[in-house]
Motif scaffolding. Structure first.
Motif, PDB file in Angstrom:
ATOM      1  N   GLU A 138       0.836  -1.204   0.000  1.00 18.04           N
ATOM      2  CA  GLU A 138       0.000   0.000   0.000  1.00 18.04           C
ATOM      3  C   GLU A 138       0.871   1.253   0.000  1.00 18.04           C
ATOM      4  OE1 GLU A 138      -4.032   1.244   2.315  1.00 18.04           O
ATOM      5  OE2 GLU A 138      -2.344   0.677   3.587  1.00 18.04           O
ATOM      6  N   ARG A 139       1.909   1.238   0.811  1.00 17.97           N
ATOM      7  CA  ARG A 139       2.813   2.393   0.868  1.00 17.97           C
ATOM      8  C   ARG A 139       3.589   2.544  -0.439  1.00 17.97           C
ATOM      9  NH1 ARG A 139       6.223   1.584   6.198  1.00 17.97           N
ATOM     10  NH2 ARG A 139       7.109   3.601   5.553  1.00 17.97           N
ATOM     11  N   PHE A 140       3.978   1.440  -1.021  1.00 15.82           N
ATOM     12  CA  PHE A 140       4.684   1.496  -2.297  1.00 15.82           C
ATOM     13  C   PHE A 140       3.786   2.110  -3.373  1.00 15.82           C
ATOM     14  CE2 PHE A 140       5.849  -0.334  -6.415  1.00 15.82           C
ATOM     15  CZ  PHE A 140       7.191   0.017  -6.489  1.00 15.82           C
ATOM     16  N   ALA A 141       2.534   1.682  -3.401  1.00 13.56           N
ATOM     17  CA  ALA A 141       1.600   2.211  -4.387  1.00 13.56           C
ATOM     18  C   ALA A 141       1.377   3.705  -4.207  1.00 13.56           C
ATOM     19  CB  ALA A 141       0.264   1.463  -4.293  1.00 13.56           C
ATOM     20  N   ALA A 142       1.488   4.165  -2.961  1.00 11.69           N
ATOM     21  CA  ALA A 142       1.307   5.589  -2.676  1.00 11.69           C
ATOM     22  C   ALA A 142       2.596   6.383  -2.881  1.00 11.69           C
ATOM     23  CB  ALA A 142       0.812   5.779  -1.246  1.00 11.69           C
ATOM     24  N   GLY A 143       3.700   5.663  -3.169  1.00 11.38           N
ATOM     25  CA  GLY A 143       4.974   6.327  -3.399  1.00 11.38           C
ATOM     26  C   GLY A 143       5.682   6.734  -2.137  1.00 11.38           C
ATOM     27  N   ASP A 144       5.331   6.099  -1.027  1.00 10.76           N
ATOM     28  CA  ASP A 144       5.942   6.544   0.215  1.00 10.76           C
ATOM     29  C   ASP A 144       6.598   5.407   1.020  1.00 10.76           C
ATOM     30  OD1 ASP A 144       4.788   5.704   2.376  1.00 10.76           O
ATOM     31  OD2 ASP A 144       3.270   7.098   2.712  1.00 10.76           O
ATOM     32  N   LEU A 145       7.015   4.325   0.335  1.00  9.49           N
ATOM     33  CA  LEU A 145       7.746   3.243   0.994  1.00  9.49           C
ATOM     34  C   LEU A 145       9.243   3.534   0.922  1.00  9.49           C
ATOM     35  CD1 LEU A 145       7.495   0.415   2.355  1.00  9.49           C
ATOM     36  CD2 LEU A 145       7.985  -0.559   0.093  1.00  9.49           C
ATOM     37  N   PRO A 146       9.917   3.685   2.059  1.00 12.95           N
ATOM     38  CA  PRO A 146      11.350   4.022   2.031  1.00 12.95           C
ATOM     39  C   PRO A 146      12.217   2.800   1.746  1.00 12.95           C
ATOM     40  CG  PRO A 146      10.613   3.830   4.294  1.00 12.95           C
ATOM     41  CD  PRO A 146       9.391   3.635   3.439  1.00 12.95           C
ATOM     42  N   PHE A 147      13.256   3.012   0.957  1.00 11.69           N
ATOM     43  CA  PHE A 147      14.207   1.951   0.649  1.00 11.69           C
ATOM     44  C   PHE A 147      15.543   2.260   1.313  1.00 11.69           C
ATOM     45  CE2 PHE A 147      11.826  -0.744  -2.145  1.00 11.69           C
ATOM     46  CZ  PHE A 147      10.768   0.070  -2.522  1.00 11.69           C
ATOM     47  N   GLY A 148      16.330   1.207   1.530  1.00 10.48           N
ATOM     48  CA  GLY A 148      17.589   1.378   2.237  1.00 10.48           C
ATOM     49  C   GLY A 148      17.411   1.412   3.736  1.00 10.48           C
ATOM     50  N   VAL A 149      16.279   0.945   4.238  1.00  7.56           N
ATOM     51  CA  VAL A 149      16.015   0.939   5.679  1.00  7.56           C
ATOM     52  C   VAL A 149      15.451  -0.418   6.093  1.00  7.56           C
ATOM     53  CG1 VAL A 149      15.503   3.408   5.703  1.00  7.56           C
ATOM     54  CG2 VAL A 149      13.637   1.769   5.515  1.00  7.56           C
ATOM     55  N   THR A 150      15.544  -0.673   7.375  1.00  7.64           N
ATOM     56  CA  THR A 150      14.882  -1.828   7.985  1.00  7.64           C
ATOM     57  C   THR A 150      13.884  -1.328   9.011  1.00  7.64           C
ATOM     58  OG1 THR A 150      16.780  -3.307   7.701  1.00  7.64           O
ATOM     59  CG2 THR A 150      15.195  -3.889   9.408  1.00  7.64           C
ATOM     60  N   GLU A 151      12.668  -1.810   8.920  1.00  5.29           N
ATOM     61  CA  GLU A 151      11.647  -1.506   9.915  1.00  5.29           C
ATOM     62  C   GLU A 151      11.392  -2.746  10.753  1.00  5.29           C
ATOM     63  OE1 GLU A 151       9.026   1.995   7.798  1.00  5.29           O
ATOM     64  OE2 GLU A 151       8.263  -0.065   7.699  1.00  5.29           O
ATOM     65  N   THR A 152      11.399  -2.578  12.070  1.00  6.61           N
ATOM     66  CA  THR A 152      11.101  -3.678  12.977  1.00  6.61           C
ATOM     67  C   THR A 152       9.725  -3.470  13.581  1.00  6.61           C
ATOM     68  OG1 THR A 152      13.437  -4.016  13.508  1.00  6.61           O
ATOM     69  CG2 THR A 152      11.819  -4.924  15.042  1.00  6.61           C
ATOM     70  N   LEU A 153       8.872  -4.471  13.436  1.00  8.52           N
ATOM     71  CA  LEU A 153       7.483  -4.370  13.862  1.00  8.52           C
ATOM     72  C   LEU A 153       7.253  -5.279  15.064  1.00  8.52           C
ATOM     73  CD1 LEU A 153       5.804  -4.577  10.328  1.00  8.52           C
ATOM     74  CD2 LEU A 153       6.602  -2.550  11.563  1.00  8.52           C
ATOM     75  N   GLY A 154       6.837  -4.676  16.163  1.00  5.29           N
ATOM     76  CA  GLY A 154       6.578  -5.439  17.374  1.00  5.29           C
ATOM     77  C   GLY A 154       5.128  -5.354  17.800  1.00  5.29           C
ATOM     78  N   LEU A 155       4.881  -5.545  19.091  1.00 13.44           N
ATOM     79  CA  LEU A 155       3.513  -5.479  19.603  1.00 13.44           C
ATOM     80  C   LEU A 155       2.892  -4.113  19.359  1.00 13.44           C
ATOM     81  CD1 LEU A 155       3.947  -7.310  23.040  1.00 13.44           C
ATOM     82  CD2 LEU A 155       2.714  -8.176  21.042  1.00 13.44           C
ATOM     83  N   ALA A 156       3.652  -3.058  19.565  1.00 15.70           N
ATOM     84  CA  ALA A 156       3.104  -1.704  19.431  1.00 15.70           C
ATOM     85  C   ALA A 156       2.661  -1.418  18.006  1.00 15.70           C
ATOM     86  CB  ALA A 156       4.145  -0.675  19.877  1.00 15.70           C
ATOM     87  N   GLU A 157       3.392  -1.969  17.025  1.00 19.00           N
ATOM     88  CA  GLU A 157       3.085  -1.707  15.612  1.00 19.00           C
ATOM     89  C   GLU A 157       2.126  -2.729  15.021  1.00 19.00           C
ATOM     90  OE1 GLU A 157       6.827  -0.073  16.970  1.00 19.00           O
ATOM     91  OE2 GLU A 157       6.223  -2.184  16.791  1.00 19.00           O
ATOM     92  N   GLY A 158       1.743  -3.729  15.786  1.00 18.81           N
ATOM     93  CA  GLY A 158       0.862  -4.775  15.270  1.00 18.81           C
ATOM     94  C   GLY A 158       1.576  -5.795  14.410  1.00 18.81           C
ATOM     95  N   GLY A 159       2.912  -5.782  14.424  1.00 17.99           N
ATOM     96  CA  GLY A 159       3.653  -6.751  13.622  1.00 17.99           C
ATOM     97  C   GLY A 159       3.638  -8.145  14.202  1.00 17.99           C
TER      98      GLY A 159
END
Length: 368
Positions: free
Chosen positions: A306-327
């Protein structure tokens, strides 16, 4: 009341394709899945997608390359659900490619998808794919990738990792609470078990949180630990679980893909309890699986697309998703409520809130 294990024969067949990556109940759609064609740490800079897609995503095409097969009722099925959701809700063209369990087929499958030039975004995941994706990302610098359940530092890769140790802590609270509860199916020994598909850092990250959570309820709890030879052998899973039950374990957490189905079978046959993994596996063995430690791959991949389609997915990064983020999360459904006493459920709720608030630092094997 205890219930019989549901459709064990069918699940053993599924286990043949269950390679856990240790990650809705709809089956995989034939329209979005095809067999493969023959053939770390984040960087500091974040590059957004080159151009935003059209509002409905109709001009975007995505390939999801699985280093396994659908039907595992866990990790890969979850990834597929995220892709299907993107196709349905965003109007994005999505192709799911099953590269199979044989590692020799992974590089040709991923290379075929990339070299075709047909896909704006190519998604793949799990740590074993790092050695495959890394060289291809360098060879095809204009291709953008999402890499999930592991991280690679490259300007054209958006990596997603999961704090599975946080949800596992909650699973450990359940295990510690059950083994000390005195309810039917438990014994006087303060012993719980853990069965991993392989002795890998990410598998041990599940164990680290689980052991810590159990000890938060029962400080002197013993956590028996066994590793299988892979993720597709339910017979070995049953053998390992039965050995732990013989040593006093009355709750066993399986992080073993298809091998874990054998853990469920053993726990059902011996009248003890189990904890599932990656998705909500509670309905697979009602009355036996007390809860499941969920790695919400479907949610994370849908959001990334969804973020990629909106043009707002960042590259060159790692996102860590835990309980707070619903990951990650813990399955708390009617099966959970039938087995887990109310006072233990209260401890789980309190622990979840404390982790999200930063009041509990959960042990990890993956570094900070």
């Amino acid at each position: 009341m205890r219930y019989r294990f549901r459709s064990m024969t069918a699940l053993v067949a599924v286990a043949a394709v269950g390679l856990a990556a240790c990650g809705g109940d709809d089956d995989a759609s034939d329209d979005t899945s095809e067999e493969a064609e023959p053939a770390t740490e984040a960087t500091d800079a974040a590059e957004p997608a080159d151009e935003p897609a059209t509002e409905d995503g109709a001009d975007i095409s995505v390939a999801l390359v699985l280093n396994g097969e659908l039907g595992d009722e866990a990790f890969f099925d979850s990834a597929n659900r995220g892709a299907e959701q993107a196709a349905t809700e965003l109007g994005i063209e999505v192709r799911v490619i099953e590269a199979g369990l044989d590692a020799a087929g992974w590089e040709p499958a991923l290379r075929s998808a990339v070299a075709s030039g047909d896909y704006d975004l190519v998604i793949t995941g799990t740590a074993p794919m790092a050695d495959v994706l890394g060289p291809l990302a360098e060879e095809f610098p204009d291709q953008q990738f999402v890499f999930y359940d592991a991280a690679l530092a490259a300007d054209n890769i958006h990596s997603i990792t999961y704090a599975q140790n946080e949800a596992s802590y909650l699973g450990g609270v359940v295990a510690g609470g059950l083994t000390s509860s005195g309810i039917e199916g438990t014994n006087d020994d303060l012993v719980v078990g853990f069965v991993g598909g392989l002795d890998l850092p990410v598998i041990n990250d599940f164990r680290a949180g689980y052991a810590q959570g159990a000890a938060s309820v029962v400080p002197d709890v013993e956590v028996l630990t066994s590793y299988a030879a892979g993720f597709g052998d339910p017979a070995q899973g049953r053998e390992l679980a039965e050995a732990q039950i013989d040593q006093g374990a009355d709750v066993i957490f399986q992080v073993a893909g298809g091998t874990g189905f054998g853990v469920f079978e053993a726990s059902t046959g011996r009248g003890t309890y189990a904890v599932g993994v990656d998705t909500n596996q509670n309905p697979l063995a009602p009355g036996t699986i007390a809860t499941s430690v969920q790695k919400n791959v479907d949610v994370s991949l849908f959001q990334a697309i969804e973020r990629f389609a909106a043009g707002d997915l960042p590259f060159g990064v790692t996102e860590t998703l835990g309980l707070a983020e619903g990951g990650v999360s813990l399955a708390m459904d009617e099966y959970y409520e039938q087995i887990v006493p109310e006072d233990v459920r209260t401890l789980v709720d309190e622990a979840r809130d404390a982790i999200i608030a930063g009041e509990i630092e959960v042990d990890t094997t993956l570094g900070s």
